[in-house]
Scaffold this active site. Structure first.
Site, mmCIF file in Angstrom:
data_model
loop_
_atom_site.group_PDB
_atom_site.id
_atom_site.type_symbol
_atom_site.label_atom_id
_atom_site.label_comp_id
_atom_site.label_asym_id
_atom_site.label_seq_id
_atom_site.Cartn_x
_atom_site.Cartn_y
_atom_site.Cartn_z
ATOM 1 N N GLY A 188 0.836 -0.988 -0.001
ATOM 2 C CA GLY A 188 -0.018 0.082 0.175
ATOM 3 C C GLY A 188 0.773 1.321 0.026
ATOM 4 O O GLY A 188 0.105 2.426 0.175
ATOM 5 N N CYS B 72 2.575 6.332 2.907
ATOM 6 C CA CYS B 72 2.789 6.881 1.562
ATOM 7 C C CYS B 72 3.731 7.934 1.494
ATOM 8 O O CYS B 72 4.043 8.856 2.480
ATOM 9 C CB CYS B 72 1.572 7.158 0.735
ATOM 10 S SG CYS B 72 0.200 5.898 0.551
ATOM 11 N N HIS C 164 2.004 10.217 -3.975
ATOM 12 C CA HIS C 164 0.682 10.760 -4.600
ATOM 13 C C HIS C 164 0.752 12.311 -4.406
ATOM 14 O O HIS C 164 1.461 12.531 -3.426
ATOM 15 C CB HIS C 164 -0.487 9.977 -4.130
ATOM 16 C CG HIS C 164 -0.738 9.706 -2.619
ATOM 17 N ND1 HIS C 164 -1.059 11.151 -2.004
ATOM 18 C CD2 HIS C 164 -0.428 8.985 -1.776
ATOM 19 C CE1 HIS C 164 -1.242 10.749 -0.776
ATOM 20 N NE2 HIS C 164 -0.750 9.328 -0.545
#
Length: 450
Positions: free
Chosen positions: A376, A398, A380
């Site tokens: 995961g 992330c 972004h």
């Protein structure tokens, strides 16, 4: 040599045998001697099925019974003549691979028909529908070899005729049956065959739809050819999946061909390959994004040239205890390979065990997301954390970057491009996504079944 020429020879030989011979005895006395030749025994599966006996006898003579020997006729006063026997070696024989009436034959084993003491003058190998199987004769026309694979679980027929230069003929008619698989195994590829260009970090992946029982047999069906040549090795990722890579990143411009020649191959336990497949890709420019937790910056290199520096925010240095399960929010250090791209990606903390109802839980549409791991981790766009980027880590794992940088990264990076993260407190699992490059080469080589 044409077949018409051989049959002309046979006709000439038969005509000569019908001539009446005249022998002189003491001047005015004479006798007529007639020679009749018949088969020396009944036909066998690979011996002659007919003889030239009747053609060799005069029209007024009755042919001898099948299986009798030819005899010389002479006046009653003459002693009995010796019976001439045609040597077996003068008659051709026909052999086949597979043997007559064989079963369980591999569909990729060539059919071979061979004439001994003669040449093949007529031959057909047909499938159940009557279609001829293609093949080629040897230069001396003594051997015929098929040149196409057969089908599974089919009965094939062989009809062959061989002849000597003297006109002696043999025929063979037989059948054999190919193997019937208990189940077939289909190979899929990654990259998808529609992807013609990949990054320098993209491993070649083969995924079997069923786990082969004999891994070595399955791996032997796979080949990777590169231009320029580079050595690599397969690694069994799981019981259905293999990855292939060289020791170091691919060189830009390398042309890669992956072939899975599985058809007809026994994978063990009655499993056989379903169909052969081929993948062709070219390696694009060398794109590497280097992210350092110490500086909170990402430096992007294309073909070894620094083209962009972007502030980032990584996963916060925090571990949550959720119903007895430890959930780390730290971005693992390691070598990642870009594997998917989404203009918008729905993301939920519930997918890794953090309920959306918790304070740090979420379920949101995330723009311009490039997947880096199966666990995961994405790079972004994160407009909500721009003030933190380059300063502190506030994400759930992330890599957050500003919208403008995210649009550029999304347009620039693609499948197989490299992202390196260094300086964090955890390490990327070597089998998470395409983390192949985190496995030492010596260890990688041990992952092959060969």
């Amino acid at each position: 040599m044409t077949h018409q020429f051989r049959f002309a020879q046979i006709a000439a030989f038969l005509a000569v045998g019908a001539i009446a011979l005249t022998a002189c005895s003491g001047g005015s006395q004479s006798a007529t001697v007639t020679v009749t030749v018949a088969a020396t025994g009944p036909p066998t599966a690979i011996g002659p099925t007919s003889t030239a006996a009747s053609a060799l006898s005069p029209a007024s003579s009755s042919p001898p019974a099948t299986g009798t020997l030819a005899r010389l006729t002479s006046p009653a006063s003459s002693p009995a003549a010796t019976t001439p026997v045609l040597p077996t070696a003068d008659r051709p024989t026909i052999s086949t691979v597979p043997t007559p009436r064989a079963t369980g034959v591999s569909p990729i084993t060539p059919i071979v028909v061979t004439a001994t003491a003669g040449t093949l003058v007529d031959l057909s190998v047909t499938n159940p529908a009557g279609r001829l199987i293609s093949g080629d004769y040897s230069t001396d026309e003594k051997t015929w070899t098929s040149s196409e694979p057969l089908a599974y679980d089919r009965k094939y027929s062989i009809d062959a005729v061989a002849a000597t230069a003297a006109g002696r003929r043999s025929t063979l008619t037989t059948q054999f049956t190919t193997v019937k698989p208990a189940q077939t195994v289909f190979p899929s590829f990654f990259p998808n065959p529609k992807l013609t260009t990949v990054g320098i970090g993209q491993p070649m992946v083969v995924i079997f739809d069923k786990a082969p029982i004999n891994r070595a047999a399955a791996e032997k069906t796979l080949t990777v050819t590169t231009v320029p040549a580079v050595k690599g090795s397969w690694y069994w990722w799981d019981n259905r999946t293999l990855h292939y890579r060289p020791q170091n990143y691919w060189t830009p411009g390398t042309k890669i061909t992956v072939a899975a020649k599985v058809y007809g191959v026994n994978f063990g336990g009655g499993m056989y390959g379903e169909i052969d497949r081929t993948l062709n890709v070219t390696v694009g420019p060398a794109k590497i994004a280097k992210i350092d937790d110490a500086t909170k910056k990402m430096q992007v290199y294309i073909d070894n040239k620094l083209v962009r520096t972007v502030p980032v925010s990584l996963g916060r240095n925090q571990t949550l205890d959720v119903n007895g399960k430890k959930i780390s929010l730290v971005t693992p250090s390691g070598i990642y390979v870009a594997q998917e791209k989404y203009a918008v990606r729905q993301m939920s903390s519930a997918t890794y065990g953090l309920p959306t109802s918790y304070d740090l839980g979420y379920d949101s549409k995330i723009p311009l997301a490039v997947r880096l791991s199966n666990g995961g981790i994405f790079i972004h766009s994160a407009p909500w954390s721009v003030a933190d980027q380059g300063i502190r880590n506030v994400s759930h794992g992330c890599i957050n970057i500003n919208p403008a940088a995210a649009q550029w990264f999304y347009n620039t990076f693609s499948y197989g491009d490299i992202v390196q993260v260094t300086g964090t407190s955890t390490t990327l699992a070597p089998t998470d996504g395409f983390s192949d490059w985190n496995i030492p080469w010596a260890t990688w080589l041990q992952g092959s079944a060969l």
